[in-house]
Write a protein that holds these residues in place. Sequence first.
Motif, short mmCIF file in Angstrom:
data_model
loop_
_atom_site.label_atom_id
_atom_site.label_comp_id
_atom_site.label_asym_id
_atom_site.label_seq_id
_atom_site.Cartn_x
_atom_site.Cartn_y
_atom_site.Cartn_z
N LYS A 1 1.15 -1.44 -0.01
CA LYS A 1 0.10 -0.25 0.18
C LYS A 1 1.00 1.10 0.01
O LYS A 1 1.42 0.87 0.66
CB LYS A 1 -1.05 -0.01 1.02
N ILE A 2 0.75 1.40 -0.72
CA ILE A 2 1.31 3.50 -1.62
C ILE A 2 0.82 4.35 -0.85
O ILE A 2 -0.67 4.53 -1.70
CB ILE A 2 2.18 4.09 -2.57
N ILE A 3 0.15 5.43 0.39
CA ILE A 3 -0.28 6.55 0.12
C ILE A 3 0.97 8.19 0.12
O ILE A 3 1.27 7.93 0.76
CB ILE A 3 -0.08 6.55 2.28
N LYS A 4 -0.37 7.96 -0.71
CA LYS A 4 0.10 9.64 -1.64
C LYS A 4 -1.07 11.08 -0.25
O LYS A 4 -1.35 11.33 -0.34
CB LYS A 4 0.03 9.57 -2.71
N SER A 5 0.06 11.58 0.72
CA SER A 5 -0.78 12.40 1.17
C SER A 5 -0.92 13.98 1.14
O SER A 5 0.37 13.90 1.52
CB SER A 5 -0.80 12.08 3.08
N TYR A 6 -1.54 14.39 0.99
CA TYR A 6 -1.49 15.63 0.36
C TYR A 6 -1.78 16.96 1.65
O TYR A 6 -2.78 15.97 2.26
CB TYR A 6 -2.21 16.27 -1.01
N PRO A 7 -1.34 18.16 1.18
CA PRO A 7 -2.24 18.97 2.37
C PRO A 7 -3.24 19.11 2.03
O PRO A 7 -4.17 19.19 1.35
CB PRO A 7 -1.11 20.61 1.62
N LYS A 8 -3.50 19.90 3.86
CA LYS A 8 -5.08 20.27 4.20
C LYS A 8 -5.76 21.28 3.25
O LYS A 8 -7.20 21.13 2.85
CB LYS A 8 -5.72 20.03 5.42
N TYR A 9 -5.32 22.02 2.51
CA TYR A 9 -6.04 23.44 1.90
C TYR A 9 -6.34 22.49 0.64
O TYR A 9 -6.92 23.29 0.08
CB TYR A 9 -4.48 23.85 2.23
N MET A 10 -5.80 22.20 -0.25
CA MET A 10 -6.47 21.26 -1.23
C MET A 10 -7.79 20.54 -1.18
O MET A 10 -7.94 19.55 -0.65
CB MET A 10 -5.15 20.67 -1.63
N LEU A 11 -8.85 21.20 -1.34
CA LEU A 11 -9.84 21.04 -1.56
C LEU A 11 -10.90 19.90 -2.51
O LEU A 11 -11.75 19.72 -2.14
CB LEU A 11 -10.80 21.63 -0.42
N HIS A 12 -10.21 20.84 -3.47
CA HIS A 12 -11.25 20.49 -5.19
C HIS A 12 -10.55 19.66 -6.23
O HIS A 12 -10.44 19.41 -7.10
CB HIS A 12 -11.10 21.59 -5.39
N ASN A 13 -9.54 19.56 -5.36
CA ASN A 13 -9.00 18.09 -6.76
C ASN A 13 -8.15 16.79 -5.65
O ASN A 13 -7.16 16.81 -4.56
CB ASN A 13 -7.67 18.68 -7.02
N ASP A 14 -9.30 15.64 -5.79
CA ASP A 14 -8.68 14.83 -4.66
C ASP A 14 -7.06 13.60 -5.34
O ASP A 14 -7.15 12.44 -4.98
CB ASP A 14 -9.61 13.98 -5.04
N LYS A 15 -6.92 14.45 -6.78
CA LYS A 15 -5.74 13.22 -7.20
C LYS A 15 -4.50 14.61 -7.83
O LYS A 15 -4.37 14.40 -9.04
CB LYS A 15 -6.10 12.31 -8.70
N PRO A 16 -3.71 14.71 -7.34
CA PRO A 16 -3.39 16.41 -7.68
C PRO A 16 -2.69 15.13 -7.93
O PRO A 16 -1.07 16.12 -7.13
CB PRO A 16 -2.91 17.35 -6.16
N LEU A 17 -2.11 15.04 -8.90
CA LEU A 17 -0.61 14.54 -9.34
C LEU A 17 0.48 14.92 -9.60
O LEU A 17 1.89 15.07 -8.35
CB LEU A 17 -0.31 13.25 -10.20
N GLU A 18 0.34 16.50 -10.37
CA GLU A 18 1.12 17.77 -10.60
C GLU A 18 1.47 18.20 -8.91
O GLU A 18 3.00 18.59 -9.15
CB GLU A 18 0.85 18.19 -11.46
N GLU A 19 0.39 19.27 -8.12
CA GLU A 19 0.54 19.48 -7.51
C GLU A 19 1.63 18.85 -6.07
O GLU A 19 2.14 19.28 -5.59
CB GLU A 19 -0.72 20.19 -6.85
N MET A 20 1.63 17.50 -6.06
CA MET A 20 2.29 16.22 -5.49
C MET A 20 4.09 17.12 -6.03
O MET A 20 4.50 16.59 -5.43
CB MET A 20 1.67 15.22 -5.06
N LYS A 21 4.24 16.35 -7.12
CA LYS A 21 5.53 16.10 -7.55
C LYS A 21 6.28 17.68 -6.99
O LYS A 21 7.53 17.51 -6.48
CB LYS A 21 5.40 16.39 -8.94
#
Length: 490
Positions: A90-110
Motif C-alpha cells: 500500500k502506497i499512501i500519497k498524502s497531500y496538504p489539507k488546503y487542497m480541497l477540490h482535487n482528490d488526485k493532485p499528481l502535478e501539485e504533489m510532484k
Amino acid sequence: MGITSEFVREQKRYSKNEIRKVFRLNDDEANKFIKNLKAYGVLKTVKNNSEQKELSDLVDEDFEVSDSETGNDDCLYVFTYVGVITTGSKIIKSYPKYMLHNDKPLEEMKQILKVLERYGSKQEMVHVFNGDGDNRSFNLLAVILYLLNDYHEYGIYNNSEDIIEINGDGEILWDKTINESFALISNNRPYYMELYTEKTVNDEMDFIKRLHECILTECNIQMKNSGLLELFDMVPVNLSEETLGDLGGRDYILYRIHAELNVQFNTRKQILLKTLYAYVNHERTLEDNDSISMYGTNNFNLVWENVCAEVFDNKLNTELGRLDLPVKLGSRYDPKQKLIEVIEKPKWCGWDESGKVFIKTAKETLIPDLISIQDNNGEKQFIIFDAKYYNIQLEKEKELRSQPGIGDITKQYLYQLAYKQFITMHNIGTVKNCFLIPTEKNHIIKKGVAMLDMLSALGLEEIQIRLLPATYMYKHYLTRTMVRIEELEL
C-alpha cells in the motif's frame, strides 16, 4: 498481490469503511493497516460526530481517542502527514489539507515533494529508521530516494588510480622529467625526448562501483513498479545487469563495504557507503516491506513557514548594521546585533536572604515568523508576517471556523509593540501586520482582518489576512527567487 497507490488528504476525516474502500482492504487488513499507521504517528483517531466532520484542523484535545474505548464505527481517522508512506503493497500519497477540490493532485504533489526535498536538504544524514523502541522500522523509501538523488547529483561511486606514463596525454611531471630523463641541449636550451606524464584512471571493475550500479538499478525498478518514479519526477536509472547475488552473499558484500569505509575519508562517500550498507543489510522490496517507510513530514506548517520566510526576504537574522534603514543605526544598538535580538527578554526579580533584589533574564522571548523591511512610495515599511497553516472559514453566511487562535492574534500585536521603539527611532514610516495562509487558488486573496479593539486602541495595526497560492509560492521557493511584497496590497 499488486501494489495499491492512492491519494489521501491531510487532516480529512475518514471512516474505517472509507479507508477500506480507498485501499481495497478486507476488515482484518484494515485493522492491521490502521494499527500500523497509528503506531508510527501518521494516523490519529477522533470521535465520529458532526462537529468533527466539519473541521479541517486538529487541536490537541482531538487526539488519541482509543478505538477500543469507542469501537471502530465511533471513530474517524485523520492522516497527520504530508508526503509518501509505504506499508507493504500500500502506497499512501498524502497531500496538504488546503487542497480541497482535487482528490488526485499528481502535478501539485510532484512540486510538494520537491519542496520537501529542498526543506530537508540541510540535513546531512539519512533517516534510515522510523520510530523508536518496538515501533522502530527500516525506512526503505528514504534510503532509496537518497541513493537515487545522490547519484543524480554526484554520479557513480568510483575509485581512481594515478598512472605515470612516458609521453602520455596527461599532465607533464616536470620535476620527475628533469631528474630522471636525459635532455638534449641546443642553443643552451634543454629538449627532453621522454616526458613523464600523469593521468587519473577510474577502475571500471571496482567492486563498490559495480555494487553501487547494481543497487541503483534495483532501486529504479522498485520505484517504477511502485509508480513512485513519476511521482518523484525522477529520470530512470538502468546501469547494470548484475544482481546482488552475482556479487556474493550478503555477509561478503557487507564485509567489502566495511573494508572500503576503513580507507575512505571523503565525507560524501562515507555517507553513501553507510547507506549502501543499510540497504544491503535490510535487503527487501518496497512491496514486501511490512514496516513503514516514509518521505515527508508531520509538521508541514514548518515547511510553510520556511517557504514564506525565504520568498519574502526574512530579515530576522540579519545584523542591524546591514539593514537598509532611513537613518543611521541608533547608538543604543550594536551593528552586529540581529533584528530578532531587539525583542526584549522577560526579567525575573527575586529577593535573597538579606532582602536584596536580584534580577534574572530569561533565555526565551517572543519570536516572529518573519519580518520584511521594504520601500513603499518613498518611505520604509516594517512588515510583521506570521505564516499560518490553517483552512480558515471566514464567510458571511457561514460560521467562523479553523482560524488562528487568540494567542496568535495577541502575539502578532505584541511583535509590533516589541519593535515600536526601534521603528520610531529609525524613522520607519509604516508598520503592517499580516497572516499568510496557503490556498489552492491561483491568485492572492485579500481575505479580511483580525483585530482586538483594546490593542488597536494602543495604536497597533490590525492583522491583515492574505491567502497565498501555494504553487506560486513553491515555484519561487524552488527557484530561490523573491515574491514582491507589493503583490499583497497591504
